[in-house]
Scaffold this motif. Sequence first.
Motif, PDB file in Angstrom:
ATOM      1  N   ARG A 193       0.820  -1.203   0.000  1.00  0.00           N
ATOM      2  CA  ARG A 193       0.000   0.000   0.000  1.00  0.00           C
ATOM      3  C   ARG A 193       0.859   1.260   0.000  1.00  0.00           C
ATOM      4  NH1 ARG A 193      -4.063  -0.005   4.664  1.00  0.00           N
ATOM      5  NH2 ARG A 193      -3.616  -2.179   4.966  1.00  0.00           N
ATOM      6  N   ALA A 194       2.007   1.216   0.652  1.00  0.00           N
ATOM      7  CA  ALA A 194       2.871   2.388   0.756  1.00  0.00           C
ATOM      8  C   ALA A 194       3.725   2.577  -0.491  1.00  0.00           C
ATOM      9  CB  ALA A 194       3.767   2.271   1.975  1.00  0.00           C
ATOM     10  N   GLN A 195       3.853   1.579  -1.313  1.00  0.00           N
ATOM     11  CA  GLN A 195       4.737   1.652  -2.472  1.00  0.00           C
ATOM     12  C   GLN A 195       4.363   2.763  -3.457  1.00  0.00           C
ATOM     13  OE1 GLN A 195       5.173  -2.089  -4.361  1.00  0.00           O
ATOM     14  NE2 GLN A 195       7.208  -1.614  -5.130  1.00  0.00           N
ATOM     15  N   PRO A 196       3.100   2.989  -3.805  1.00  0.00           N
ATOM     16  CA  PRO A 196       2.796   4.090  -4.721  1.00  0.00           C
ATOM     17  C   PRO A 196       3.163   5.458  -4.143  1.00  0.00           C
ATOM     18  CG  PRO A 196       0.940   2.593  -4.625  1.00  0.00           C
ATOM     19  CD  PRO A 196       1.920   2.158  -3.583  1.00  0.00           C
ATOM     20  N   ARG A 197       2.985   5.629  -2.829  1.00  0.00           N
ATOM     21  CA  ARG A 197       3.346   6.897  -2.205  1.00  0.00           C
ATOM     22  C   ARG A 197       4.853   7.112  -2.236  1.00  0.00           C
ATOM     23  NH1 ARG A 197       0.788   6.428   3.263  1.00  0.00           N
ATOM     24  NH2 ARG A 197      -0.698   4.924   2.501  1.00  0.00           N
ATOM     25  N   LEU A 198       5.618   6.061  -2.041  1.00  0.00           N
ATOM     26  CA  LEU A 198       7.064   6.184  -2.095  1.00  0.00           C
ATOM     27  C   LEU A 198       7.521   6.544  -3.497  1.00  0.00           C
ATOM     28  CD1 LEU A 198       8.240   3.198   0.106  1.00  0.00           C
ATOM     29  CD2 LEU A 198       8.346   5.624   0.650  1.00  0.00           C
ATOM     30  N   ALA A 199       6.850   6.023  -4.488  1.00  0.00           N
ATOM     31  CA  ALA A 199       7.207   6.334  -5.866  1.00  0.00           C
ATOM     32  C   ALA A 199       6.934   7.800  -6.179  1.00  0.00           C
ATOM     33  CB  ALA A 199       6.441   5.438  -6.826  1.00  0.00           C
ATOM     34  N   LEU A 200       5.936   8.384  -5.543  1.00  0.00           N
ATOM     35  CA  LEU A 200       5.632   9.784  -5.781  1.00  0.00           C
ATOM     36  C   LEU A 200       6.618  10.709  -5.082  1.00  0.00           C
ATOM     37  CD1 LEU A 200       1.744   9.824  -5.453  1.00  0.00           C
ATOM     38  CD2 LEU A 200       3.091  10.038  -7.528  1.00  0.00           C
ATOM     39  N   THR A 201       7.092  10.321  -3.891  1.00  0.00           N
ATOM     40  CA  THR A 201       7.964  11.212  -3.134  1.00  0.00           C
ATOM     41  C   THR A 201       9.400  11.171  -3.619  1.00  0.00           C
ATOM     42  OG1 THR A 201       8.309   9.512  -1.463  1.00  0.00           O
ATOM     43  CG2 THR A 201       6.544  11.095  -1.073  1.00  0.00           C
ATOM     44  N   VAL A 202       9.855  10.078  -4.160  1.00  0.00           N
ATOM     45  CA  VAL A 202      11.236   9.964  -4.627  1.00  0.00           C
ATOM     46  C   VAL A 202      11.243  10.132  -6.141  1.00  0.00           C
ATOM     47  CG1 VAL A 202      13.265   8.493  -4.730  1.00  0.00           C
ATOM     48  CG2 VAL A 202      11.752   8.384  -2.751  1.00  0.00           C
ATOM     49  N   ARG A 203      11.669  11.305  -6.573  1.00  0.00           N
ATOM     50  CA  ARG A 203      11.739  11.549  -8.005  1.00  0.00           C
ATOM     51  C   ARG A 203      13.012  12.336  -8.307  1.00  0.00           C
ATOM     52  NH1 ARG A 203       6.800  15.884  -8.207  1.00  0.00           N
ATOM     53  NH2 ARG A 203       7.857  17.449  -6.980  1.00  0.00           N
ATOM     54  N   LYS A 204      13.355  12.403  -9.559  1.00  0.00           N
ATOM     55  CA  LYS A 204      14.576  13.091  -9.957  1.00  0.00           C
ATOM     56  C   LYS A 204      14.369  14.598  -9.840  1.00  0.00           C
ATOM     57  CE  LYS A 204      16.933  11.504 -13.408  1.00  0.00           C
ATOM     58  NZ  LYS A 204      17.323  11.080 -14.767  1.00  0.00           N
ATOM     59  N   PRO A 205      15.364  15.304  -9.302  1.00  0.00           N
ATOM     60  CA  PRO A 205      15.215  16.769  -9.216  1.00  0.00           C
ATOM     61  C   PRO A 205      15.303  17.416 -10.593  1.00  0.00           C
ATOM     62  CG  PRO A 205      17.374  16.086  -8.447  1.00  0.00           C
ATOM     63  CD  PRO A 205      16.583  14.836  -8.704  1.00  0.00           C
ATOM     64  N   LYS A 206      14.662  18.548 -10.723  1.00  0.00           N
ATOM     65  CA  LYS A 206      14.688  19.266 -11.992  1.00  0.00           C
ATOM     66  C   LYS A 206      16.071  19.857 -12.225  1.00  0.00           C
ATOM     67  CE  LYS A 206       9.856  20.612 -12.080  1.00  0.00           C
ATOM     68  NZ  LYS A 206       8.923  21.733 -12.142  1.00  0.00           N
ATOM     69  N   LEU A 207      16.372  20.091 -13.483  1.00  0.00           N
ATOM     70  CA  LEU A 207      17.670  20.648 -13.834  1.00  0.00           C
ATOM     71  C   LEU A 207      17.845  22.042 -13.250  1.00  0.00           C
ATOM     72  CD1 LEU A 207      20.299  20.314 -15.409  1.00  0.00           C
ATOM     73  CD2 LEU A 207      19.143  21.290 -17.379  1.00  0.00           C
ATOM     74  N   SER A 208      16.769  22.818 -13.189  1.00  0.00           N
ATOM     75  CA  SER A 208      16.879  24.171 -12.638  1.00  0.00           C
ATOM     76  C   SER A 208      17.222  24.129 -11.152  1.00  0.00           C
ATOM     77  CB  SER A 208      15.582  24.938 -12.864  1.00  0.00           C
ATOM     78  OG  SER A 208      14.504  24.275 -12.261  1.00  0.00           O
ATOM     79  N   ALA A 209      16.702  23.161 -10.428  1.00  0.00           N
ATOM     80  CA  ALA A 209      17.031  23.030  -9.008  1.00  0.00           C
ATOM     81  C   ALA A 209      18.488  22.625  -8.834  1.00  0.00           C
ATOM     82  CB  ALA A 209      16.111  22.009  -8.345  1.00  0.00           C
TER      83      ALA A 209
END
Length: 63
Positions: A19-35
Amino acid sequence: MRVSFWSRLKGVGSSLSQRAQPRLALTVRKPKLSAIMAGFFVCLSIPILIFILFYNYLSLSEI
């Protein structure tokens, strides 16, 4: 048939992780190039500014 406590606990843990796996996929993402570029700018400009302040302090203290 009697199921042990540990096997029930293992089953609950696996269902919670599924159940927690979709939420983890949303929170861990690649940072934008501008950041990333803003971070590099800050990390490079702070030491340069500290050097300028230190150099000015030394040159003015001699006068």
